[in-house]
Design an enzyme around this catalytic site. Structure first.
Site, mmCIF file in Angstrom:
data_model
loop_
_atom_site.group_PDB
_atom_site.id
_atom_site.type_symbol
_atom_site.label_atom_id
_atom_site.label_comp_id
_atom_site.label_asym_id
_atom_site.label_seq_id
_atom_site.Cartn_x
_atom_site.Cartn_y
_atom_site.Cartn_z
ATOM 1 N N ASN A 166 0.874 -1.180 0.000
ATOM 2 C CA ASN A 166 0.000 0.000 0.000
ATOM 3 C C ASN A 166 0.908 1.227 0.000
ATOM 4 O O ASN A 166 1.488 1.574 1.028
ATOM 5 C CB ASN A 166 -0.883 -0.032 1.253
ATOM 6 C CG ASN A 166 -1.695 1.242 1.411
ATOM 7 O OD1 ASN A 166 -1.786 2.058 0.494
ATOM 8 N ND2 ASN A 166 -2.285 1.417 2.588
ATOM 9 N N HIS B 8 -9.378 0.894 4.841
ATOM 10 C CA HIS B 8 -8.112 1.130 5.557
ATOM 11 C C HIS B 8 -8.370 2.071 6.728
ATOM 12 O O HIS B 8 -9.212 2.964 6.642
ATOM 13 C CB HIS B 8 -7.079 1.728 4.592
ATOM 14 C CG HIS B 8 -5.705 1.780 5.186
ATOM 15 N ND1 HIS B 8 -5.322 2.776 6.058
ATOM 16 C CD2 HIS B 8 -4.647 0.946 5.063
ATOM 17 C CE1 HIS B 8 -4.070 2.544 6.438
ATOM 18 N NE2 HIS B 8 -3.632 1.439 5.850
ATOM 19 N N GLU C 56 -5.349 -5.273 10.555
ATOM 20 C CA GLU C 56 -4.335 -4.242 10.774
ATOM 21 C C GLU C 56 -4.639 -3.511 12.079
ATOM 22 O O GLU C 56 -5.454 -2.569 12.095
ATOM 23 C CB GLU C 56 -4.350 -3.230 9.632
ATOM 24 C CG GLU C 56 -4.062 -3.826 8.276
ATOM 25 C CD GLU C 56 -3.502 -2.761 7.336
ATOM 26 O OE1 GLU C 56 -2.368 -2.918 6.900
ATOM 27 O OE2 GLU C 56 -4.196 -1.775 7.077
ATOM 28 N N GLY D 210 2.270 2.120 10.707
ATOM 29 C CA GLY D 210 3.182 3.252 10.552
ATOM 30 C C GLY D 210 3.859 3.672 11.840
ATOM 31 O O GLY D 210 4.467 4.740 11.909
ATOM 32 N N LYS E 149 0.167 4.292 -0.385
ATOM 33 C CA LYS E 149 -0.482 5.504 0.130
ATOM 34 C C LYS E 149 -0.250 6.673 -0.831
ATOM 35 O O LYS E 149 -0.145 6.467 -2.033
ATOM 36 C CB LYS E 149 -0.004 5.792 1.560
ATOM 37 C CG LYS E 149 -0.105 4.542 2.451
ATOM 38 C CD LYS E 149 -0.002 4.829 3.909
ATOM 39 C CE LYS E 149 -0.035 3.518 4.676
ATOM 40 N NZ LYS E 149 -0.073 3.679 6.101
ATOM 41 N N SER F 146 3.376 -2.336 10.364
ATOM 42 C CA SER F 146 4.833 -2.342 10.537
ATOM 43 C C SER F 146 5.461 -3.702 10.234
ATOM 44 O O SER F 146 6.422 -4.109 10.893
ATOM 45 C CB SER F 146 5.221 -1.855 11.939
ATOM 46 O OG SER F 146 4.736 -0.537 12.140
ATOM 47 N N GLU G 239 -6.893 4.568 7.761
ATOM 48 C CA GLU G 239 -6.775 6.005 7.425
ATOM 49 C C GLU G 239 -8.039 6.499 6.735
ATOM 50 O O GLU G 239 -8.451 7.642 6.914
ATOM 51 C CB GLU G 239 -5.519 6.227 6.561
ATOM 52 C CG GLU G 239 -4.257 6.092 7.406
ATOM 53 C CD GLU G 239 -3.026 5.633 6.656
ATOM 54 O OE1 GLU G 239 -3.005 5.695 5.412
ATOM 55 O OE2 GLU G 239 -2.070 5.188 7.319
#
Ligand code: PEP
Length: 248
Positions: free
Chosen positions: A9, A93, A165, A171, A11, A210, A95
């Protein structure tokens, strides 16, 4: 036997130049038994398609609209994804959920729209740190998945992927331990089996948060971890290839 899937991904990162270099680097010398996917920003999908056609690496989107076409400024439709041969699209996701306010119902609508176009959704789910500390990880993850299962109905469950996730691991450099990952993955598979045992057995459940070359092998060695969704480490060709290699 579930073939592992390793998906990058990217981003909102890259330029036509850096994406050319990254794709060249990923394709050259890639050795993996896993299915390998990259999800660049939508504007670079055509570039990825041109460079990856005929290689072992597939391409997909990071997000999609649930609408087919029309006055939806800035959106990308499942039909467009299909037109550019995207096999997979990431949806839900964290985000998208936290920054853009997407709800479980919004994500379910995207899931249905993708399946109806023959595109495989990668459904992201996961708990925040507060939710984990409150002991509600599975309650949160179950609601995220159950909303989709209910909206989709049994006819749309033939081919999809779940990415677990934990939000606190995305991240941050913090990774779930192999035991933490396996515990949630097994619970997700058990949840799927309540709907349909064959769906539970064939659906791939990826870990994301991560994941890097140093921890990929031990995470993916778990029986219910069928690959990874990789953010930061997918932007470095050698690191991403090392994770693909660790998948088998
Ligand atoms: C992600 O954003 O899906 C992700 C897993 O990111 P990272 O690997 O950087 O934690």
């Amino acid at each position: 036997m579930r073939q592992p899937l390793v998906a990058g991904n990217w981003k909102m990162n890259g330029s036509s130049q850096s994406i050319r270099e990254l794709l060249d680097g990923i394709v050259s010398g890639l050795e993996s038994k896993a299915e390998v996917l990259v999800c660049p920003p939508a504007i670079y999908i055509q570039q990825a398609r041109e460079m990856l056609s005929g290689t072992a690496v597939k391409w997909g989107l990071q997000n999609v609209s649930d609408k087919a076409s029309g006055a939806f400024t800035g959106e990308t439709s499942p039909l467009m994804a299909k037109d550019l041969d995207c096999k997979y699209v990431i949806i839900g996701h964290s985000e998208r959920r936290s920054i853009f306010g997407e709800t479980d119902k919004d994500v379910a609508a995207k899931f249905c729209a993708l399946v109806d176009q023959g595109i495989v959704p990668i459904l992201c789910v996961g708990e925040t740190l507060e939710e984990r500390e409150a002991g509600t990880t599975m309650k949160v993850v179950e609601k995220q998945i159950e909303t989709v299962l209910q909206e989709a109905g049994s006819n749309r469950l033939g081919n999809f992927v779940i990415a677990y996730e934990p939000v606190w691991a995305i991240g941050t450099g913090l990774t779930a331990t192999p035991e933490q990952a396996q515990e949630v993955h097994a619970a997700i598979r058990e949840l799927l089996s309540r709907t349909d045992e064959s769906v539970a057995q064939k659906t791939r459940i990826l870990y994301g948060g991560s994941m890097k070359a140093a921890n990929a092998a031990e995470l993916m060695a778990n029986p219910d971890v069928d690959g990874g969704l990789i953010g930061g480490a997918s932007l470095v060709a050698e690191d991403f290839k090392a994770i693909c290699h660790a998948a088998g």
